[in-house]
Design a protein around this motif. Structure first.
Motif, PDB file in Angstrom:
ATOM      1  N   SER A  11       0.824  -1.206   0.000  1.00 43.41           N
ATOM      2  CA  SER A  11       0.000   0.000   0.000  1.00 43.41           C
ATOM      3  C   SER A  11       0.855   1.252   0.000  1.00 43.41           C
ATOM      4  O   SER A  11       0.500   2.239  -0.626  1.00 43.41           O
ATOM      5  N   TYR A  12       1.992   1.195   0.701  1.00 39.10           N
ATOM      6  CA  TYR A  12       2.873   2.370   0.697  1.00 39.10           C
ATOM      7  C   TYR A  12       3.295   2.715  -0.725  1.00 39.10           C
ATOM      8  O   TYR A  12       3.370   3.876  -1.095  1.00 39.10           O
ATOM      9  N   TYR A  13       3.580   1.683  -1.506  1.00 40.01           N
ATOM     10  CA  TYR A  13       3.976   1.958  -2.892  1.00 40.01           C
ATOM     11  C   TYR A  13       2.832   2.604  -3.640  1.00 40.01           C
ATOM     12  O   TYR A  13       3.026   3.554  -4.386  1.00 40.01           O
ATOM     13  N   VAL A  14       1.628   2.050  -3.424  1.00 41.47           N
ATOM     14  CA  VAL A  14       0.484   2.619  -4.118  1.00 41.47           C
ATOM     15  C   VAL A  14       0.310   4.075  -3.706  1.00 41.47           C
ATOM     16  O   VAL A  14       0.020   4.942  -4.522  1.00 41.47           O
ATOM     17  N   ASN A  15       0.533   4.363  -2.412  1.00 37.88           N
ATOM     18  CA  ASN A  15       0.373   5.740  -1.935  1.00 37.88           C
ATOM     19  C   ASN A  15       1.628   6.577  -2.094  1.00 37.88           C
ATOM     20  O   ASN A  15       1.638   7.751  -1.756  1.00 37.88           O
ATOM     21  N   ARG A  16       2.709   5.962  -2.474  1.00 41.03           N
ATOM     22  CA  ARG A  16       3.993   6.626  -2.694  1.00 41.03           C
ATOM     23  C   ARG A  16       4.564   7.263  -1.441  1.00 41.03           C
ATOM     24  O   ARG A  16       5.248   8.277  -1.507  1.00 41.03           O
ATOM     25  N   THR A  17       4.302   6.675  -0.272  1.00 38.59           N
ATOM     26  CA  THR A  17       4.930   7.197   0.931  1.00 38.59           C
ATOM     27  C   THR A  17       6.183   6.402   1.230  1.00 38.59           C
ATOM     28  O   THR A  17       6.231   5.193   1.044  1.00 38.59           O
ATOM     29  N   PHE A  18       7.161   7.097   1.759  1.00 40.75           N
ATOM     30  CA  PHE A  18       8.446   6.462   2.029  1.00 40.75           C
ATOM     31  C   PHE A  18       8.360   5.642   3.306  1.00 40.75           C
ATOM     32  O   PHE A  18       7.757   6.040   4.280  1.00 40.75           O
ATOM     33  N   PHE A  19       8.982   4.462   3.288  1.00 45.72           N
ATOM     34  CA  PHE A  19       9.008   3.635   4.496  1.00 45.72           C
ATOM     35  C   PHE A  19      10.353   2.947   4.559  1.00 45.72           C
ATOM     36  O   PHE A  19      11.165   3.050   3.649  1.00 45.72           O
ATOM     37  N   PHE A  20      10.540   2.238   5.624  1.00 44.11           N
ATOM     38  CA  PHE A  20      11.811   1.556   5.791  1.00 44.11           C
ATOM     39  C   PHE A  20      11.554   0.094   6.116  1.00 44.11           C
ATOM     40  O   PHE A  20      10.706  -0.238   6.914  1.00 44.11           O
ATOM     41  N   ASP A  21      12.267  -0.788   5.457  1.00 42.12           N
ATOM     42  CA  ASP A  21      12.141  -2.207   5.745  1.00 42.12           C
ATOM     43  C   ASP A  21      13.524  -2.832   5.629  1.00 42.12           C
ATOM     44  O   ASP A  21      14.400  -2.301   4.956  1.00 42.12           O
ATOM     45  N   VAL A  22      13.672  -3.972   6.292  1.00 47.96           N
ATOM     46  CA  VAL A  22      14.997  -4.577   6.300  1.00 47.96           C
ATOM     47  C   VAL A  22      15.304  -5.317   4.999  1.00 47.96           C
ATOM     48  O   VAL A  22      16.425  -5.726   4.770  1.00 47.96           O
ATOM     49  N   HIS A  23      14.298  -5.525   4.146  1.00 48.97           N
ATOM     50  CA  HIS A  23      14.548  -6.230   2.893  1.00 48.97           C
ATOM     51  C   HIS A  23      14.672  -5.226   1.745  1.00 48.97           C
ATOM     52  O   HIS A  23      14.068  -4.169   1.781  1.00 48.97           O
ATOM     53  N   PRO A  24      15.411  -5.609   0.694  1.00 51.57           N
ATOM     54  CA  PRO A  24      15.458  -4.754  -0.492  1.00 51.57           C
ATOM     55  C   PRO A  24      14.068  -4.637  -1.125  1.00 51.57           C
ATOM     56  O   PRO A  24      13.185  -5.441  -0.814  1.00 51.57           O
ATOM     57  N   PRO A  25      13.902  -3.672  -2.009  1.00 53.36           N
ATOM     58  CA  PRO A  25      12.533  -3.282  -2.358  1.00 53.36           C
ATOM     59  C   PRO A  25      11.812  -4.109  -3.418  1.00 53.36           C
ATOM     60  O   PRO A  25      10.599  -3.989  -3.530  1.00 53.36           O
ATOM     61  N   LEU A  26      12.493  -4.937  -4.212  1.00 51.42           N
ATOM     62  CA  LEU A  26      11.837  -5.491  -5.395  1.00 51.42           C
ATOM     63  C   LEU A  26      10.557  -6.243  -5.067  1.00 51.42           C
ATOM     64  O   LEU A  26       9.529  -6.039  -5.707  1.00 51.42           O
TER      65      LEU A  26
END
Lengths: 667, 728
Positions: A11-26
């Motif tokens: 959902s963050y991608y859909v909303n284009r908000t920045f977030f942080f996660d321990v995994h790479p983004p693909l």
């Protein structure tokens, strides 16, 4: 279950908000894309497991994952077929993967694992295909499979860092390959150079390019400020729309009386922070804790005061006095009115350094509260710029430098990061700070164009933050966690949804018959491989048929075995929290090994019974028995993955009670 | 028989004077002024306490490693007549007169001195020239860090000695393999390899790395033998069995014997008892055995028992209750049942006594004959002093709100019925009809109504606030994830209750238990338990002032201050010979690059050096670079506190590599005579620099003479070295 996690990131991608996660983004990007294409609007909050989706359109995301998960079967089939040239072996592997309840469960939901396994198997398949094209190097299909390997490697790395293991596998295989070519004296060094270049291009440069491209997309898509900001440096945050540093306008030069936040300059450094808690007994002096904290918080605010005068600096009639390089200042914590203080007590974790505390009441302390402020590479008397100046704080009395060691404090420190005063005068980002927020009503706000970081810097920084985050996932004291040795024996599953009797429950557990078959086969394989190797080494003459078989066992089986080892053993050395589903990549390899081993074993056995009809019967019968066994066990255990309702299995009246073969299963 | 009548008995002795000279020099460098300083130096404070415990025969558990090393140190104390009376509490404390400092430090120093001739022999066995061997021995001799480490009561020098011994004996074995398999000396060296390996492992677990390396090398050599058609199948099997016996089975047996001696020597209870299970404690003299000796074995209805939590972490504790109740409201506003508190209490107390009651009967005494409680039986537990029933219900526990509160039931006449039935499940049962036994049985109590399991919270910070007297929380765990030790209990003290009346019973509870049956654990059971405890016990690894990271070691960016004279500036540091460390790194680098170069060229069938030289190069590298790698690289994966001295075994292997590389360079790369003589001159110059650096730093190695402030400042060659300078 973890859908809350990855679904939310979609959902963050859909909303284009920045977030942080321990995994790479693909992986999350693909989930987000699938959601976007299938019309998901990104509004579902994904708060806690078990929430109903209601009218939200989630099927697209699940379907996408399930599709990738089901691709595993043909991939494995083709890989085994390529390695063993035997249809039954390939079919057996495919059956195992189709009917394993664990694989089914794992690929049904919005998780990263099906995506990871898809790329991983893709890489293995194309590597194997490429190897079998070795006779016609530089042909179109050779190039195709080689570059496809590279693409898949990039994909696997881009989903989770576990993809690194498959990179290793491919790397080792390539080195072996090259070594072979080097020993081939009929090839000139120029041809060998071409081979080397082709591999460097396809297996190193191409994946790297794709990997960076992935991050480029990640950073361009996510351009709004979100929950992950505090993990990154001030410069990084300035990129994000909505962050208070984006197109910021604050007073430019630091003055006495300003309220500021200070951020540590190391990658993923925190804000200088203090709160109403004391250091516990036995840890230096019992004074107020000073830590570095990654999130934005009111407790991060400090007031800059002169060291010698205590006059009220907010008095509007007084002229503004700027802080200059080399000044001696006092930092007062805004919320608790204590001064930043250091003394010759050992720091809590880094024993070589001095402890930093909050000291004094309402701003009156002692001479241990004095710090000299210096800007890196500046001469005395210059003004200090917010955001841009890299500042060092030297403790006047002991000569040590304020720094953050990057180590996480135990429970008493709320798992924030340790702040110390280091007596070694080394120039590292650990001991450099910059001023981020700056509030001073008397100064005019100036729009500052912060130095935008280059792409390489963002990339490096986000990796450092991810690595930091990964190693931070430590199990708590006494928390019961899954141990790597539990996995191959299917010791304990993972509850996906539903706890109570009336819930619709899904439980992640491998089909025990298949898993134990895999385990036994592993032992059998070792036996077969060692005896074959010894026979060959003793120079026993073999028929051409047996020679072919032994090649399959040693070369093909060896590759798969190596893959299993690489995807399993490293977990024993990991300090982070581990889950059952981490074993699934290794499980894919072990299933392929099962197919190959049984095929060879049955062929060996059949070879001893010389009459061709009996031989064929033994061979066919063996396979049929295995397949039937797998089918029947799937029939028994299929409720695990498709969901069950009713009493818990520990209750003897449940229909599943008879299937609870181990006490540790909790479905 | 009577051959000596015909031929005279001739004894020819061949003495390698090099070896003798080296040994003497080694002894001088390590033993000179051994009992200075007469004060506790660095980790002596740690090992010393174990030596004292050995002298007093008191049982202890040390999680840093197996007991062989400690035993050797204790042997030194024993020979010196140490009585164990010294308080090991502070580094730098002056030794009292009863401590035989010299003999305590003798064994490590001897081991350190013998490393010098061992290094010489290893290079000779690797078939390098005597000159190179001499060089290796001298480098070891002049290595300040090795000297410092072996002059005190520490284990590293012993470890290095056994490691080198194992390598040497394997090489001797391998070289005798060529002409005389299964001869006496063949067997001797093979067996010595195995024994030395297990000694190394027995001193410190680090020895395991070298053991693995030797196993791998032996495996490789055997693999080549398989390919050799000269061996028949039978002789191959014989070879295989001999190696298996000497390199696997005998080391294991020797390792076990260390523990056997350890456990036989230490038979008295001591400070670490509480880590062990009740059964283990009962096998030690004094301590728990005094109490439990002569208890009835089988728990019966009416038995009076104390229940100990098996986890034993963070402290051991017993199920406990007392008159006070849970507060109606906790600080955070949640409510409680306001019933009597049940806690886990870390001390022996009369309130730890519980009575096992049959739910169907009223009486609280043991009938005649006693009716034993078996697996699966349902019981009530009655608190001895307050006669209230152990109870749990669907109320959140005080500290862990996800679990149920456990209380002793008080009937407030409200809608909260008593739920006090518990099913006894014996975890370590052999069959489903097992009887619940004192000490031996590990039991879970499963609540009948809610199927919650009785559990001591057992995490740090699980102690209740003031109202609970800081005792530990006990809860009913609803979602018990498999087996966890915090849910398991065992009966520790036990007697058959006889008193009918409450008053009598209280008196009875206060009186000590006495009856007689004795229980003894077998050696293997004790060994497994102790071994498991050693491996799993984890000290909180807070960083030490002188701890360092593995990366600092190669460049020696760190040092350890071992001792400082109380008044003068004399001090001892663990600090290596800078030139040696640097050259060892260069040697390793050169070796790797050259090997890669040769390897690639050989693959293209270009042979730069003769085949036998290549074989020498490979086998020498396999041992030296391999030994360095296995003793160094694993530290990157370890999460414990690391010190510079952990690097010393790896360093020893790396030093052995220097003369190997030098000789190779001299023989094969310096082709012209001029080059050769220049090379020799360079080596001489380099060697004198090694000697000079040794001399420069020897005040910090031996602690004498004391240096002035400026001299100390001059010695601080690197900013990161922590040399102690007194403020004037």
């Amino acid at each position: 279950w973890d859908e809350t996690h990855f679904g939310k990131m979609g959902s963050y991608y859909v909303n284009r908000t920045f977030f942080f996660d321990v995994h790479p983004p693909l992986g999350k990007m693909l989930i987000g894309l699938a959601g976007y294409l299938s019309g998901y609007d990104g509004t579902f909050p994904f708060q806690k497991p078990g929430d109903r989706y209601e009218q939200h359109n989630y099927v697209g995301m699940r379907g996408f994952c399930a599709f990738l998960g089901s691709c595993l079967v043909p991939f494995a089939y083709l890989t085994v077929l390529e390695l063993s040239k035997s249809l039954p072996a390939a079919l057996l592997t495919a059956f195992i993967l189709i009917f394993d309840t664990g694989c089914i469960t794992l690929s049904q939901y919005i998780l990263l694992d099906p995506i990871l396994m898809f790329f991983l198997m893709g890489a293995v398949l194309s590597m194997v295909k490429c190897n079998s094209c070795a006779n016609s190097p530089f042909s179109a299909s050779w190039w195709f499979w080689l570059s496809l390997t590279g693409v898949n490697l990039a994909g696997a790395m881009g989903v989770k860092f576990v993809g690194l293991f498959v990179v290793l596998l491919v790397g080792l295989n390539t080195i072996y390959d090259l070594w072979d070519l080097l020993g081939n004296l009929s090839l000139s060094l120029v041809v060998f150079g071409k081979h080397l270049l082709a591999r460097v291009l396809c297996l190193i440069l191409l994946p790297l390019a794709l990997y960076t491209a992935m991050f480029a997309v990640h950073f361009t898509v996510l351009n709004k400020s979100g929950p992950g900001d505090g993990f990154f440096s001030s410069a990084f945050q300035a990129r994000l729309i909505g962050n208070n540093l984006h197109n910021v306008s604050i007073p430019e030069h630091l003055a006495y009386g300003s309220v500021v936040t200070m951020k540590n300059l190391q990658m993923a450094g925190g804000y200088l922070h203090s709160h109403w808690h004391l250091y516990p007994e036995g840890v230096g002096a019992r004074q107020q804790q000073v830590t570095a904290y990654l999130h934005k918080d009111l407790n991060n605010l400090w007031i800059i005061k002169k060291h010698d005068s205590d006059t009220d600096l907010s008095d509007p009639s007084r002229p503004v006095e700027f802080v200059r390089h080399g000044d001696i200042i006092r930092l007062e914590h805004k919320e608790t009115s204590r001064n930043l203080h250091s003394h010759q007590h050992e720091a809590p974790l880094t024993r070589k350094h001095f402890q930093v505390t909050g000291y004094g009441i309402n701003g009156t302390g002692d001479s241990n509260d004095f710090w000299r402020i210096e800007v890196v590479g500046r001469k005395a008397g210059k003004l200090i710029k917010v955001l841009r100046s890299q500042v060092r704080l030297t403790h006047v009395a002991t000569g040590c430098i304020l720094g953050s060691s990057g180590k996480t404090l135990p429970k008493w420190g709320w798992e924030q990061v340790e702040v110390t005063c280091t007596p070694y005068l080394k120039e590292t980002p650990n001991s450099l700070w910059n001023f981020e927020d700056h509030i001073n009503p008397k100064l005019p706000n100036i729009s500052l164009d912060v130095l935008k970081p280059s792409f390489a810097e963002i990339l490096l920084e986000s990796h450092m933050v991810m690595i930091r985050g990964n190693s931070g996932l430590k199990p708590k004291d006494n928390e019961v966690t899954s141990k790597p040795w539990h996995w191959p024996i299917n010791y304990q599953g993972l509850r996906f949804s539903g706890v109570n009797e009336t819930d619709y429950r899904v439980y992640l557990l491998g089909n025990p018959v298949i898993w134990w078959l895999n385990l036994v086969t592993m032992g059998l394989y070792l036996l077969v491989a060692v005896s074959t190797a010894v026979t060959l080494k003793r120079g026993v003459q073999l028929t051409s048929e047996l020679k072919e078989l032994s090649r399959v066992v040693l070369r093909g089986g060896g590759q798969i075995m190596l893959g299993w080892l690489l995807h399993y053993l490293p977990f024993f050395m990991m300090g982070r929290v581990l889950y059952f589903h981490h074993y699934f990549p290794a499980m894919l390899f072990s299933s392929m090994l099962t197919g190959i081993t049984w095929d060879t074993l049955l062929k060996f056995c059949a070879g001893f019974l010389s009459p061709s009809t009996t031989a064929r019967k033994v061979y066919g019968g063996g396979f049929l028995a295995l397949v039937l066994l797998i089918l029947y066990s799937f029939y028994l255990f299929h409720p695990l993955s498709y969901g069950m309702i009713g009493p818990m299995a520990s209750d003897p009246s449940s229909p599943m009670a008879g299937l609870r073969w181990m006490d540790s299963w909790e479905f | 028989m009577l051959g000596f009548l015909k031929n005279p008995v001739v004894v020819t002795v061949e003495i390698n004077m090099n070896l003798v000279a080296l040994t003497v020099m080694g002894l001088i460098s390590r033993l000179w002024g051994l009992s200075y300083p007469r004060a506790v130096v660095f980790d002596e404070v740690y090992y010393g306490q174990f030596v004292s415990l050995y002298m007093k025969r008191i049982f202890f558990v040390d999680d840093s490693g197996p007991p062989f090393g400690h035993m050797l140190l204790a042997l030194g104390g024993y020979l010196g007549g140490f009585d164990g009376n010294f308080l090991w509490n502070r580094i730098g404390a002056e030794y009292s007169m009863n401590v035989p400092v010299w003999s305590l430090r003798l064994l490590p120093a001897l081991a350190g001195a013998l490393c010098v001739p061992l290094a010489y022999q290893i290079l000779v066995e690797l078939q390098f020239s005597h000159c190179a061997a001499l060089g290796a021995a001298l480098l070891i001799l002049l290595e300040n860090s090795l000297i410092t480490q072996s002059r005190f009561m520490l284990l590293e020098s012993i470890l290095i000695f056994f490691i080198l011994l194992a390598v040497l004996s394997y090489l001797k074995f391998y070289n005798s393999q060529r002409h005389s398999s299964f001869s006496g000396s063949w067997w001797f060296w093979l067996l010595l390899t195995g024994v030395a390996c297990s000694c190394a492992v027995g001193v410190k677990y680090m020895g395991l790395f070298t053991y693995m390396l030797l196993l791998a090398i032996a495996g490789l050599h055997f693999w080549h033998m398989i390919g050799d058609q000269n061996f028949s199948n039978v002789s191959l099997v014989c070879h295989f069995l001999a190696r298996g016996l000497a390199l696997v089975i005998i080391p294991m047996a020797v390792y076990l014997s260390f523990f056997y001696v350890h456990l036989t020597l230490l038979y008295r209870s001591g400070p670490h008892d509480q880590i062990m299970t009740s059964a283990f404690q009962a096998s030690l003299e004094g301590g728990l055995a005094r109490i439990t000796q002569g208890q009835p074995l089988e728990v019966a209805y009416g038995s009076q028992i104390t229940l100990r939590n098996v986890l034993g972490k963070p402290v051991q504790c017993w199920l406990h209750s007392h008159m006070n109740t849970y507060p109606i409201r906790y600080e955070n506003g949640r409510g409680s049942s306001h019933q009597q508190q049940v806690t886990c209490y870390p001390f022996k107390d009369v309130n730890n006594w519980w009575i096992v009651k049959d739910p169907g009967m009223q009486q609280l005494v043991v009938s005649n004959p006693p009716r034993p409680v078996k697996h699966g039986h349902i019981v009530q537990l009655v608190h001895g002093i307050t006669t209230r029933y152990l109870n749990t219900h669907d109320v959140a526990a005080p500290l862990s709100p996800h679990s149920q509160e456990v209380s002793c039931y008080i009937d407030y006449n409200i809608s909260m019925p008593a739920q006090n039935l518990w099913r006894v499940e014996i975890v370590n049962r052999q069959s489903d009809t097992d009887v619940w036994k004192t000490i031996l049985s590990e039991v879970r109590f499963v609540h009948v109504n809610t199927s919650a399991v009785l559990k001591a919270s057992g995490f740090i910070g699980a102690s209740l606030p003031e109202w609970g007297y800081r005792q530990l929380e006990v809860v009913g765990e609803k979602l018990s994830k498999g087996y966890h030790q915090s849910t398991v209990w065992n009966v520790e003290e036990h007697r058959y209750g006889k008193s009918q009346e409450q008053k009598e019973r209280e008196v009875e509870l206060h009186s000590p238990t006495q009856m007689d049956i004795s229980k003894n654990l077998s050696f293997m059971a004790k060994f497994t338990e102790l071994q498991w405890k050693i491996l799993t016990l984890k000290n909180e690894d807070t960083e030490h002032k002188y701890s360092s990271s593995a990366l600092d070691w190669i460049t020696m960016d760190t040092n350890i201050a071992y001792w400082l004279h109380p008044t003068s500036g004399a001090q001892i540091h663990l600090l290596g010979n800078v030139v040696t460390w640097g050259s060892a790194n260069v040697a390793a680098l050169v070796y790797t690059c050259l090997s890669l170069w040769y390897l690639i060229r050989r693959r293209r069938k270009i042979y730069d050096i003769p085949e036998d030289a290549w074989q020498l190069w490979v086998s020498a590298g396999g041992i030296c670079v391999g030994g360095w790698a296995v003793n160094y690289l694993p530290f990157f994966l370890m999460e414990k506190t690391l010190f510079l001295y952990h690097y010393l075994p790896a360093l020893t292997f790396q030093i052995l590599l220097i003369p190997i590389v030098l000789q190779h360079l001299g023989n094969h790369l310096c082709r012209s005579l001029l080059l050769k003589s220049m090379f020799s001159a360079l080596i001489v110059a380099w060697f004198s620099s090694v000697y000079l650096v040794y001399c420069t730093f020897s005040p910090l190695t031996y602690g004498e003479p004391s240096l002035s402030v400026t001299e100390l400042k001059d010695l601080r060659w690197k900013d990161s070295w922590n040399i102690l300078i007194r403020k004037q």
